[in-house]
Design a protein around this motif. Structure first.
Motif, PDB file in Angstrom:
ATOM      1  N   ASP A  76       1.272  -1.611  -0.025  1.00  0.00           N
ATOM      2  CA  ASP A  76       0.416   0.074   0.201  1.00  0.00           C
ATOM      3  C   ASP A  76       1.062   1.146  -0.116  1.00  0.00           C
ATOM      4  OD1 ASP A  76      -2.026   1.589   0.213  1.00  0.00           O
ATOM      5  OD2 ASP A  76      -2.068   1.736   2.425  1.00  0.00           O
ATOM      6  N   ASN A  80      -1.155   8.472  -1.281  1.00  0.00           N
ATOM      7  CA  ASN A  80      -1.177   7.861  -3.216  1.00  0.00           C
ATOM      8  C   ASN A  80      -0.778   9.067  -4.029  1.00  0.00           C
ATOM      9  OD1 ASN A  80      -3.451   5.763  -2.224  1.00  0.00           O
ATOM     10  ND2 ASN A  80      -4.533   7.365  -0.997  1.00  0.00           N
ATOM     11  N   GLN A  97      -6.492  -0.124   3.593  1.00  0.00           N
ATOM     12  CA  GLN A  97      -6.382   0.194   1.970  1.00  0.00           C
ATOM     13  C   GLN A  97      -7.453   1.372   1.075  1.00  0.00           C
ATOM     14  OE1 GLN A  97      -4.386  -1.957  -0.957  1.00  0.00           O
ATOM     15  NE2 GLN A  97      -3.151  -3.305   0.401  1.00  0.00           N
TER      16      GLN A  97
END
Length: 166
Positions: A76, A80, A97
């Protein structure tokens, strides 16, 4: 008598690594970031997400993965919008996640879990807990909906991000 390799190095592979449990993770990561034919390229490579130079080498990635892997977890990206690199990667469960996702393109409010509901002409606040969608109510303003969702997260000690963390 002229062979200098067992054959596994053909095509740039190193001995046995394509059979390693982390090979597919490495391959998929690179595919998303660099192959414009990937259905997920738009979410990775097209957004400028890359794989660090160290992990371009499969052996380096496998070494890192074997040292840090937590059984049952998957890779993960913590940020992001960040790249695939040791400082931005953790091993996480699916719930973590799901919480760590960026705001979706079709989100009109700018806040996770807050959407305009045409039927009521109000803002609806929702949250997913243990794979179950919970409707927190309908509100006249975005601010009220965001506050309701944030308060629900705080009161129930949920790991979800608050509105200030997006």
């Amino acid at each position: 008598g002229n062979t200098k390799s067992c054959g596994c190095q053909k095509g740039g592979n190193t001995h046995g690594l394509p059979h390693n449990q982390f090979y597919q993770t490495w391959s998929d990561m690179k595919y998303r970031c660099y192959n414009t034919m990937s259905k997920d390229y738009k979410h990775y490579g097209a957004r400028g997400i890359t794989v660090c130079e160290e992990w371009q080498d499969l052996a380096n990635f496998v070494s890192w993965a074997e040292e840090t892997y937590i059984e049952g977890m998957t890779m993960d990206r913590i940020n992001n919008d960040g790249n695939y690199e040791p400082t931005n990667i953790r091993w996480a469960d699916k719930t973590t996640q799901a919480i760590n996702q960026r705001i979706q393109k079709n989100n009109t409010s700018g806040f996770v879990g807050i959407n305009w509901y045409k039927i009521t002409n109000k803002w609806v606040a929702k949250i997913k807990v243990n794979k179950v969608d919970i409707n927190l109510g309908y509100f006249n303003s975005i601010e009220e909906a965001v506050l309701a969702r944030d308060n629900y997260i705080i009161e129930n000690k949920l790991p979800n991000k608050l509105s200030t963390e997006y």
